[in-house]
Design a protein around this motif. Structure first.
Motif, short mmCIF file in Angstrom:
data_model
loop_
_atom_site.label_atom_id
_atom_site.label_comp_id
_atom_site.label_asym_id
_atom_site.label_seq_id
_atom_site.Cartn_x
_atom_site.Cartn_y
_atom_site.Cartn_z
N HIS A 1 -14.99 33.10 148.88
CA HIS A 1 -15.04 34.57 149.69
C HIS A 1 -14.78 34.37 151.25
CE1 HIS A 1 -16.07 37.42 146.66
NE2 HIS A 1 -16.96 36.62 146.20
N GLY A 2 -14.97 33.05 151.63
CA GLY A 2 -14.97 32.66 152.99
C GLY A 2 -16.13 32.96 153.98
N VAL A 3 -16.32 32.37 154.86
CA VAL A 3 -17.45 32.58 155.81
C VAL A 3 -17.74 33.93 156.28
CG1 VAL A 3 -16.55 31.43 158.04
CG2 VAL A 3 -19.19 31.39 157.52
N GLU A 4 -16.72 34.66 156.84
CA GLU A 4 -16.69 35.88 157.43
C GLU A 4 -17.44 36.72 156.55
OE1 GLU A 4 -16.61 36.09 160.54
OE2 GLU A 4 -15.61 33.97 161.01
N ALA A 5 -17.04 36.66 155.23
CA ALA A 5 -17.61 37.61 154.28
C ALA A 5 -19.07 37.77 154.02
CB ALA A 5 -16.93 37.57 152.79
N PHE A 6 -19.71 36.47 154.61
CA PHE A 6 -21.07 36.46 154.77
C PHE A 6 -21.65 36.87 155.84
CE2 PHE A 6 -19.96 34.24 150.86
CZ PHE A 6 -20.74 34.43 149.84
N GLY A 7 -20.97 37.48 156.78
CA GLY A 7 -21.64 38.18 157.89
C GLY A 7 -21.67 37.21 159.07
N ARG A 8 -20.76 36.14 159.17
CA ARG A 8 -21.09 35.27 160.28
C ARG A 8 -21.14 35.75 161.54
NH1 ARG A 8 -18.53 32.28 164.20
NH2 ARG A 8 -19.06 30.21 164.34
N ALA A 9 -20.81 36.77 162.08
CA ALA A 9 -21.15 37.51 163.27
C ALA A 9 -22.30 37.75 163.64
CB ALA A 9 -19.90 38.51 163.48
N GLU A 10 -23.25 37.96 162.43
CA GLU A 10 -24.60 38.35 162.76
C GLU A 10 -25.69 37.34 162.62
OE1 GLU A 10 -25.15 41.58 163.82
OE2 GLU A 10 -22.91 41.94 163.73
N TRP A 11 -25.40 36.10 162.29
CA TRP A 11 -26.13 34.89 162.07
C TRP A 11 -26.90 34.52 163.12
CZ3 TRP A 11 -22.94 30.56 159.04
CH2 TRP A 11 -22.67 31.00 157.87
N PRO A 12 -28.12 34.02 162.83
CA PRO A 12 -29.00 33.73 164.12
C PRO A 12 -28.43 32.47 164.65
CG PRO A 12 -30.31 34.09 161.83
CD PRO A 12 -28.93 34.21 161.44
N ALA A 13 -28.68 32.13 165.79
CA ALA A 13 -27.97 30.83 166.73
C ALA A 13 -28.24 29.61 165.96
CB ALA A 13 -28.45 30.86 167.76
N ALA A 14 -29.32 29.52 165.32
CA ALA A 14 -29.60 28.18 164.64
C ALA A 14 -28.44 27.91 163.14
CB ALA A 14 -31.05 28.03 164.11
N GLN A 15 -28.42 28.88 162.70
CA GLN A 15 -27.24 28.60 161.58
C GLN A 15 -25.72 28.69 162.05
OE1 GLN A 15 -30.04 30.82 161.43
NE2 GLN A 15 -31.12 30.31 159.70
N LEU A 16 -25.73 29.18 163.39
CA LEU A 16 -24.20 29.11 163.63
C LEU A 16 -24.04 27.75 163.95
CD1 LEU A 16 -23.83 32.51 165.69
CD2 LEU A 16 -22.62 31.89 163.72
N ARG A 17 -24.91 27.28 164.68
CA ARG A 17 -24.95 25.75 165.17
C ARG A 17 -24.64 24.79 164.00
NH1 ARG A 17 -28.88 26.84 169.02
NH2 ARG A 17 -30.55 26.29 167.52
N ARG A 18 -25.22 25.02 162.89
CA ARG A 18 -25.26 24.41 161.85
C ARG A 18 -23.84 24.52 160.98
NH1 ARG A 18 -29.99 26.31 158.12
NH2 ARG A 18 -28.75 25.31 156.38
N GLU A 19 -23.20 25.75 161.22
CA GLU A 19 -21.74 26.05 160.77
C GLU A 19 -20.79 25.04 161.32
OE1 GLU A 19 -18.08 28.19 160.19
OE2 GLU A 19 -19.50 28.14 162.08
N ARG A 20 -20.81 25.13 162.78
CA ARG A 20 -20.01 24.58 163.49
C ARG A 20 -20.27 22.84 163.35
NH1 ARG A 20 -21.92 28.41 167.52
NH2 ARG A 20 -23.38 27.14 168.26
N GLN A 21 -21.22 22.34 162.95
CA GLN A 21 -21.58 20.96 162.74
C GLN A 21 -20.79 20.48 161.53
OE1 GLN A 21 -25.84 20.66 162.44
NE2 GLN A 21 -25.94 20.39 164.85
N ALA A 22 -20.84 21.59 160.43
CA ALA A 22 -20.09 21.58 159.29
C ALA A 22 -18.75 21.43 159.54
CB ALA A 22 -20.59 22.48 158.19
N ALA A 23 -18.22 22.28 160.26
CA ALA A 23 -16.87 22.22 160.61
C ALA A 23 -16.40 21.04 161.23
CB ALA A 23 -16.27 23.61 161.32
N ARG A 24 -17.12 20.43 162.13
CA ARG A 24 -16.76 19.28 162.79
C ARG A 24 -16.60 18.21 161.87
NH1 ARG A 24 -19.82 20.84 166.99
NH2 ARG A 24 -21.77 19.89 166.32
N ARG A 25 -17.68 18.05 160.92
CA ARG A 25 -17.56 16.93 159.56
C ARG A 25 -16.67 17.11 158.92
NH1 ARG A 25 -21.94 17.00 154.87
NH2 ARG A 25 -21.41 14.90 154.13
N VAL A 26 -15.83 18.24 158.84
CA VAL A 26 -14.59 18.36 158.05
C VAL A 26 -13.38 17.90 158.80
CG1 VAL A 26 -13.02 19.98 156.81
CG2 VAL A 26 -15.48 20.17 156.47
N ARG A 27 -13.33 18.26 159.98
CA ARG A 27 -12.17 17.78 160.87
C ARG A 27 -12.32 16.35 161.08
NH1 ARG A 27 -13.87 22.48 163.88
NH2 ARG A 27 -14.98 21.25 165.60
N GLN A 28 -13.41 15.78 160.98
CA GLN A 28 -13.49 14.40 161.41
C GLN A 28 -13.14 13.46 159.89
OE1 GLN A 28 -17.66 14.03 162.31
NE2 GLN A 28 -17.52 14.27 164.41
#
Length: 197
Positions: A107-134
Motif C-alpha cells: 500500500h505504501g507509507v503515504e497510505a498509512f497517513g505519514r503526513a500525520e505521524w508523530p515526530a518520533a515515528q517520522l524519525r524511525r521511518e527516515r532511519q529505515a529509509a537510510r538503512r535501505v539506501r546503505q
C-alpha cells in the motif's frame, strides 16, 4: 511474577495487519482493532493515543520485519551478482511466507497517513529509509556502479523487480506461482549482468 498483558502492543498490531490486508489502511480504525483483537477500546487507546500513532507503528513494525529478513541477504554472497539475486529471491520468499504483511507494505507509507505521524515515528521511518539506501549503495559499489543510472539499475533489480513479481498476485488475492522466487532471482542477475555492471 506478574502476568503479561492480554492485549499487548503486538497483539493489537497483529489485528491491525489483518484489517489492513483485508480492507486497506482505511479499515484500520481504533474500534476495528479493538473488535479484531478482542480488546477493550481503552486498551487500544492506552497503547496508541491516536490513530496516526497506530498506523505509524503498524507500518514501522511491518517494514522493520521485512528489512530484518531481507537486508542481511545483501552481504551473504561474496559475488555481488549472486548477492543481488539472493536479495531479490528473499523479497519474494518473505512475501510468500508473510502474505498479509506484504500486502500492507504494497500500500505504501503515504497510505498509512505519514503526513500525520508523530515526530518520533517520522524519525524511525527516515532511519529505515537510510538503512535501505546503505544496503543498496553498498551492493552497487561492489558491482562497480558509478553513475545514477547504475545505482537505479541495482535498486530496480533488488527492490522494484521482486516487488513487481509479487504485487499482481497479492493485490488479486491469487497464490504466488511456484517459480516466483526463481523469476526474481534470475531477473535481478540478468538485469545487472546485461546492464554491464
Amino acid at each position: 511474577m506478574s502476568r503479561p498483558p492480554r492485549h499487548d502492543e503486538a497483539t493489537l498490531l497483529d489485528a491491525a495487519v489483518r484489517l489492513a490486508a483485508a480492507g486497506g489502511p482505511a479499515a484500520v480504525t481504533m474500534s476495528a482493532v479493538a473488535r479484531e483483537s478482542g480488546a477493550p477500546n481503552g486498551s487500544v487507546y492506552h497503547r496508541f493515543p491516536q490513530r496516526s500513532a497506530l498506523l505509524a507503528e503498524l507500518w514501522l513494525r511491518t517494514l522493520g520485519e521485512f528489512h530484518d529478513a531481507c537486508l542481511p541477504v545483501f552481504a551473504e554472497h561474496a559475488e555481488p551478482h549472486l548477492a543481488a539475486g539472493a536479495a531479490a529471491r528473499q523479497v519474494v520468499a518473505w512475501s510468500r511466507a508473510h502474505r498479509e504483511r506484504a500486502v500492507v507494505l504494497l500500500h505504501g507509507v503515504e497510505a498509512f497517513g505519514r503526513a500525520e505521524w508523530p515526530a518520533a515515528q517520522l524519525r524511525r521511518e527516515r532511519q529505515a529509509a537510510r538503512r535501505v539506501r546503505q544496503a543498496v549503495t553498498g551492493l552497487a559499489e561492489r558491482l562497480g556502479a558509478e553513475t545514477p543510472l547504475d545505482l537505479d539499475r541495482v535498486s530496480l533489480a533488488v527492490v522494484g523487480l521482486p516487488l513487481a513479481v509479487v504485487r499482481r498476485h497479492l493485490h488479486a488475492g491469487t497464490p504466488l506461482p511456484g517459480h516466483a522466487e526463481e523469476l526474481a532471482e534470475r531477473g535481478a542477475i540478468d538485469l545487472l549482468r546485461g546492464g554491464g555492471s
